[in-house]
Enzyme design. Structure first.
Site, mmCIF file in Angstrom:
data_model
loop_
_atom_site.group_PDB
_atom_site.id
_atom_site.type_symbol
_atom_site.label_atom_id
_atom_site.label_comp_id
_atom_site.label_asym_id
_atom_site.label_seq_id
_atom_site.Cartn_x
_atom_site.Cartn_y
_atom_site.Cartn_z
ATOM 1 N N ILE A 69 0.902 -1.165 0.000
ATOM 2 C CA ILE A 69 0.000 0.000 0.000
ATOM 3 C C ILE A 69 0.933 1.205 0.000
ATOM 4 O O ILE A 69 1.846 1.297 0.826
ATOM 5 C CB ILE A 69 -0.963 -0.010 1.214
ATOM 6 C CG1 ILE A 69 -1.901 1.222 1.196
ATOM 7 C CG2 ILE A 69 -0.241 -0.123 2.552
ATOM 8 C CD1 ILE A 69 -3.042 1.145 2.216
ATOM 9 N N SER A 70 0.760 2.095 -0.965
ATOM 10 C CA SER A 70 1.703 3.205 -1.144
ATOM 11 C C SER A 70 1.722 4.138 0.057
ATOM 12 O O SER A 70 0.740 4.263 0.786
ATOM 13 C CB SER A 70 1.340 4.029 -2.390
ATOM 14 O OG SER A 70 1.647 3.305 -3.552
#
Length: 215
Positions: A64-65
């Protein structure tokens, strides 16, 4: 389903301050980050870290960025309500949720079957409904729904796929991290049928964009 509580909201407000201090100015993007319960998009082992400005592992060896990266890419897109946006790399759905919160119509493609199935079920449960989700090869884009006002790639691309450029509306914006180990955040603005304006915005690190054709 895990809950969102006042403690989480307080942590999100802190996160917004952090992202703002790094140069994000777009009020709508900051509002989206203040609203979206990022901890719900993460595996339970990482929940306590959900509001740190860091990337974390999710299923299928993906991540997840970092919220700053999500905000940075989204700000570059300059989303307007009702923009038709192609997202390459649905992942956890967090970036998708940011785009939906900005009232974009999101068409999102995910190359990892496990993630696609998980996120397709999860997003409607938390109230962020994309226009269409697809399991497939992001390098090909989504020609049947082209052209798009905006295109965002959320994985490191070794080169800029030509289909993505061709599926961009004139006046449209493509934001893509280009490179192998380290990527340069790159913005293309389509000025005419054949002319693209290119801007580069420094180094980022993303998981690689997968090439194999979808089964």
């Amino acid at each position: 389903m895990r809950q969102d509580n006042p403690k989480h909201k307080g942590l999100r407000n802190q996160l917004v301050k952090t992202v703002k201090s790094k140069g994000i100015k777009d009020k709508n993007v900051l509002d989206a980050i203040s609203k979206i319960p990022r901890h719900l998009f993460m595996d339970s082992g990482f929940i306590d870290f959900a509001y740190q400005d860091k990337a974390f592992p999710i299923a299928a060896d993906q991540t997840i960025s970092q919220p700053y990266t999500v905000a940075f890419q989204t700000e570059l897109l300059q989303i307007e309500p009702k923009d038709k946006v192609l997202e390459i790399g649905t992942g956890s759905g967090y970036q998708t949720a940011v785009l939906v919160d900005l009232k974009a119509e999101v068409y999102s493609i995910e190359r990892q079957k496990e993630l696609f199935e998980k996120t397709k079920k999860f997003l409607p449960k938390v109230g962020y409904v994309a226009k269409k989700l697809k399991y497939g090869d992001g390098y090909k884009g989504w020609p049947e729904f082209a052209p798009f006002d905006k295109i965002i790639v959320t994985a490191g691309a070794p080169f800029v796929p030509k289909p993505l450029l061709s599926q961009l509306k004139i006046g449209g914006r493509l934001v893509i991290p280009v490179g192998d180990d380290v990527q340069v955040m790159t913005l293309f603005i389509r000025n005419s049928e054949k002319e693209f304006e290119k801007h580069e915005f420094g180094d980022f690190r993303f998981v690689p964009m997968l090439k194999e054709s979808a089964k």
